[in-house]
Design a protein around this motif. Structure first.
Motif, PDB file in Angstrom:
ATOM      1  N   GLU A 298      -4.769  52.933 -15.353  1.00 18.83           N
ATOM      2  CA  GLU A 298      -6.232  52.846 -15.306  1.00 18.83           C
ATOM      3  C   GLU A 298      -6.801  53.836 -14.286  1.00 18.83           C
ATOM      4  O   GLU A 298      -7.799  54.511 -14.541  1.00 18.83           O
ATOM      5  N   VAL A 301      -6.691  57.257 -15.643  1.00 16.76           N
ATOM      6  CA  VAL A 301      -7.803  57.506 -16.568  1.00 16.76           C
ATOM      7  C   VAL A 301      -9.076  57.805 -15.779  1.00 16.76           C
ATOM      8  O   VAL A 301      -9.798  58.763 -16.072  1.00 16.76           O
ATOM      9  N   LEU A 302      -9.319  56.995 -14.751  1.00 20.47           N
ATOM     10  CA  LEU A 302     -10.518  57.225 -13.933  1.00 20.47           C
ATOM     11  C   LEU A 302     -10.464  58.595 -13.267  1.00 20.47           C
ATOM     12  O   LEU A 302     -11.468  59.307 -13.199  1.00 20.47           O
ATOM     13  N   ALA A 303      -9.273  58.955 -12.785  1.00 18.74           N
ATOM     14  CA  ALA A 303      -9.111  60.283 -12.162  1.00 18.74           C
ATOM     15  C   ALA A 303      -9.324  61.366 -13.202  1.00 18.74           C
ATOM     16  O   ALA A 303      -9.961  62.391 -12.932  1.00 18.74           O
ATOM     17  N   ALA A 304      -8.815  61.144 -14.424  1.00 16.82           N
ATOM     18  CA  ALA A 304      -8.989  62.132 -15.485  1.00 16.82           C
ATOM     19  C   ALA A 304     -10.465  62.299 -15.830  1.00 16.82           C
ATOM     20  O   ALA A 304     -10.928  63.402 -16.107  1.00 16.82           O
ATOM     21  N   LEU A 305     -11.211  61.199 -15.769  1.00 19.51           N
ATOM     22  CA  LEU A 305     -12.642  61.266 -16.085  1.00 19.51           C
ATOM     23  C   LEU A 305     -13.436  61.952 -14.969  1.00 19.51           C
ATOM     24  O   LEU A 305     -14.623  62.214 -15.142  1.00 19.51           O
ATOM     25  N   GLY A 306     -12.790  62.188 -13.848  1.00 18.52           N
ATOM     26  CA  GLY A 306     -13.460  62.908 -12.771  1.00 18.52           C
ATOM     27  C   GLY A 306     -13.709  62.092 -11.530  1.00 18.52           C
ATOM     28  O   GLY A 306     -14.410  62.532 -10.609  1.00 18.52           O
ATOM     29  N   MET A 307     -13.167  60.883 -11.470  1.00 19.39           N
ATOM     30  CA  MET A 307     -13.351  60.078 -10.259  1.00 19.39           C
ATOM     31  C   MET A 307     -12.522  60.696  -9.138  1.00 19.39           C
ATOM     32  O   MET A 307     -11.324  60.935  -9.310  1.00 19.39           O
ATOM     33  N   ARG A 308     -13.168  60.958  -8.048  1.00 21.54           N
ATOM     34  CA  ARG A 308     -12.460  61.629  -6.947  1.00 21.54           C
ATOM     35  C   ARG A 308     -11.574  60.658  -6.185  1.00 21.54           C
ATOM     36  O   ARG A 308     -11.771  59.449  -6.230  1.00 21.54           O
ATOM     37  N   SER A 403      -5.089  57.023  -4.386  1.00 25.45           N
ATOM     38  CA  SER A 403      -5.700  58.361  -4.325  1.00 25.45           C
ATOM     39  C   SER A 403      -4.738  59.445  -4.788  1.00 25.45           C
ATOM     40  O   SER A 403      -5.138  60.557  -5.103  1.00 25.45           O
ATOM     41  N   THR A 405      -2.915  59.228  -7.386  1.00 24.16           N
ATOM     42  CA  THR A 405      -2.683  59.060  -8.819  1.00 24.16           C
ATOM     43  C   THR A 405      -2.789  60.405  -9.543  1.00 24.16           C
ATOM     44  O   THR A 405      -3.727  61.165  -9.317  1.00 24.16           O
ATOM     45  N   PRO A 407      -3.756  62.394 -12.564  1.00 25.66           N
ATOM     46  CA  PRO A 407      -4.609  62.168 -13.742  1.00 25.66           C
ATOM     47  C   PRO A 407      -3.909  62.521 -15.047  1.00 25.66           C
ATOM     48  O   PRO A 407      -4.306  62.031 -16.109  1.00 25.66           O
ATOM     49  N   ALA A 408      -2.864  63.356 -14.977  1.00 25.23           N
ATOM     50  CA  ALA A 408      -2.150  63.714 -16.208  1.00 25.23           C
ATOM     51  C   ALA A 408      -1.490  62.482 -16.835  1.00 25.23           C
ATOM     52  O   ALA A 408      -1.201  62.468 -18.033  1.00 25.23           O
ATOM     53  N   ALA A 410      -2.874  59.900 -17.545  1.00 23.64           N
ATOM     54  CA  ALA A 410      -3.819  59.292 -18.481  1.00 23.64           C
ATOM     55  C   ALA A 410      -3.477  59.637 -19.923  1.00 23.64           C
ATOM     56  O   ALA A 410      -3.747  58.865 -20.839  1.00 23.64           O
TER      57      ALA A 410
END
Lengths: 415, 237
Positions: A298, A301-308, A403, A405, A407-408, A410
């Protein structure tokens, strides 16, 4: 924090595994509750010590000649003591200011004698400053303007075989090195319940000590404050009134053994509470890390969506803060009533200490046998401070882990 | 493949090697590719051919081991993690095979989340999220959580999340893999509509020939290399 959806996400995430969240809260609440009880104990002990010191002759504050505190030399006197005493008595916030002078010598009655430290006092204020001579078991206390009288402690009287109206001979070495003598009539016998303290009470008029020692004046001015919680402010106002060659001491400086006792007790409790909180902290960190690991995908996914990274950290820390807040309330819910009960009922230390009904003595002071841990509004901020510190610290590693995580992850599908 | 349109993504001789212990896996072996504005591009190829790895690079989720990947003119190899996150947030949208909606948030909150990360105010993001959901026929499902939605509905919410922030490029990794035939058709029709009506550029990986039929360009990967890159007419919907 990035806003309300993020906040809702953090809060609802805690509800996802409600049992784990409840267990985490219960663990922290238990540890913080123990901490609160320990703190109430230490604060109660401090209050008890202040009261014992104040009423036991140490006072809250004391004006003494420079060097007295290091050497405890009873021959030292305060220059300009009467002016200093008058100024202290006139100061707002001072309940009592009383002068004392001491001389070491021998008291003799017939074939018996005892080494004593005679305390010269102002009879008009001494009883207000010293609990030990407030109510005597026999006779009366010294009277203002009278000389040649003495009040003895019960133990000392027993050693000398002295009774009321007996005449004792006091012998001391005066300032010139010559022997000086004084005849003293026993007018009162004090009995505190502590053998140690009763062996030390030998009160005479200040003028009698001046005569015996050949040193005029007072060696100390002991001050009791009206409000013990305003001691610092009172000390600040008293400071400029202290005559040259003297200094203002606090009760902790005058009674260093009491300070050391308080410090060692405080350190022991700090250590014990620290260990408990550390164990609790590890448990919470473990639970939170498990929560983060379960949500690795999860977070990816949030990191992939751009969550810093910092927003991911904030999510985990907010979860920690919520756990901390709930834990603080839990700690107050169980420890608050416990502390309140201890405060009201008191803890009887008589069984643990060698004490009489009146109390037990330590460092020349008489303590009540029933000890009252402190209870007050301070419990609330302390509960939140302890719980939030524990849970925020416990969140740091899981937050750091979150932090990091990748993002790949995702795009990888768990099969 | 040369094209007069603006290149959103330029991949030049990109390689990607993964190391696991002593084992080295070369997922991409020198890929060159341009993705242009308006593409509706299908990445196809057998499992292990490098489709997901290439999507990771194009989506700024990863950096190449060698070669150059420029997304919207920015070279990924020189960008910090936070800058890549910002690029993804502002310019790219993602649709995942397993939907990957946040389970504790409702459909509208899932869409709002990205807008919130972009810094939109509460009322603006709520109205924008509802508007997008309505456009995708999901208005009545806005307050449902993912576990209250079918697979097809979840994937449409995921598309709504991907396009809500008006990205220049949407990347979809096997978007229909978990859907039945009808839901897959609906989803592809939706993506086509967004592409045609809103000029959204789509790149999606797939194994499904029915999905490939919707593409206007098909890039085939084999063993980490581009084996063919073909522009085609869209099959009839």
């Amino acid at each position: 924090m990035t806003g309300t959806v993020t906040m809702r996400y953090a809060l609802r995430s805690l509800r996802r595994n409600l049992r784990r969240s409840i267990l985490s809260v219960a663990g922290v609440a238990f540890g913080v509750g123990i901490g609160l009880i320990a703190l109430s104990w230490v604060r109660g002990e401090e209050t008890m010590s202040i009261n014992a010191a104040a009423a036991g002759g140490v006072g809250h504050l004391r004006i003494a000649p420079l060097g007295w505190n290091e050497r405890r030399d009873v021959e030292l006197r305060i220059d300009g003591w009467s002016d200093a005493l008058a100024r202290a008595r006139a100061l707002d916030g001072v309940a009592v200011a009383t002068p004392r002078a001491r001389v070491e010598g021998l008291l003799g009655l017939g074939t018996r004698s005892a080494h004593v430290e005679l305390t010269g006092v102002d009879p008009t204020t001494e009883q207000a400053a010293l609990r030990h001579v407030r109510a005597l078991s026999e006779g009366r206390y010294l009277a203002a303007g009278e000389h040649g009288e003495i009040v003895l402690g019960r133990t000392l009287a027993r050693r000398l075989g002295a009774a009321l109206d007996d005449e004792l001979v006091a012998t001391a070495v005066d300032a010139t090195g010559e022997m000086s003598n004084l005849l003293l009539t026993v007018v009162g016998i004090a009995e505190t319940g502590s053998e140690d303290i009763d062996a030390m009470i030998a009160h005479v008029a200040l003028a009698d000590v001046e005569t015996l020692s050949g040193r005029p004046g007072a060696g100390e001015i002991t001050i009791l404050a009206e409000d013990v919680y305003a001691l610092e402010a009172l000390a600040a106002r008293l400071g400029p009134l202290v005559p040259a060659g003297s200094e203002l001491l606090t009760w902790l400086e005058v009674a260093p053994e009491l300070r050391m006792n308080l410090e060692s007790d405080g350190a022991f409790f700090d250590l014990a509470v620290g260990i408990i909180l550390f164990v609790v902290l590890l448990g919470v960190a473990s639970a939170q890390l498990t929560g983060v690991l379960e949500r690795r995908k999860e977070f990816a996914v949030l990191a992939a969506l751009g969550m810093r990274a910092r927003a991911l950290v904030a999510v985990v820390v907010v979860e920690g803060l919520v756990l901390g807040g709930a834990s603080a309330l839990g700690a107050l819910a169980w420890a608050g009533p416990s502390v309140r009960k201890l405060n009201v009922d008191g803890v009887n230390l008589g069984a643990l200490m060698d004490s009489s009904e009146a109390g037990y003595s330590f460092g020349g002071l008489l303590f009540d046998p029933v000890f009252h841990p402190d209870f007050g509004a301070w419990l609330v901020p302390h509960a939140f401070a302890l719980a939030l510190t524990a849970t925020i610290l416990a969140s740091l590693y899981p937050a750091w882990f979150a932090s990091r995580t990748d993002p790949a992850n995702a795009l990888r599908v768990d099969r | 493949m040369n094209d007069a349109r603006d290149a959103l993504v330029v991949v030049e001789d990109a390689t990607k090697t993964f190391t696991t212990g002593r084992l080295e896996v070369r997922a991409l072996r020198g890929i060159s590719l341009e993705i242009h504005e308006g593409d509706f591009l299908a990445l196809v190829g057998p499992s292990g051919s490098g489709k997901t790895t290439l999507l990771n690079l194009v989506g700024a989720l990863d950096r190449p081991t060698g070669g150059v990947v420029r997304v919207l003119g920015r070279d990924l190899s020189t960008m910090k993690k936070s800058a890549r996150a910002e690029l993804r947030l502002r310019e790219l949208g993602f649709v995942f095979q397993a939907y990957n909606l946040v389970p504790v948030l409702t459909a509208v909150e899932n869409v709002e989340f990205v807008l919130e990360l972009q810094g939109l105010g509460a009322s603006a993001r709520r109205s924008r999220a509802l508007e997008v959901l309505a456009e995708l026929g999901l208005a009545e499902l806005a307050d449902r959580r993912p576990n209250e939605l079918s697979g097809g509905q979840q994937q449409r919410v995921a598309v709504a999340r991907a396009i809500a922030a008006r990205p220049k490029l949407v990347l979809a990794d096997e978007p229909t893999a978990n859907l039945d035939g009808a839901s897959a058709e609906q989803l592809m029709a939706l993506m086509r509509r967004l592409h045609d009506e809103h000029d959204v550029t789509f790149v999606f990986s797939t194994h499904d020939p029915r999905v490939v039929a919707h593409a206007t360009r098909v890039v085939t990967l084999v063993d980490g290399k581009v084996s063919s890159d073909v522009e085609k007419e869209r099959d009839a919907a």
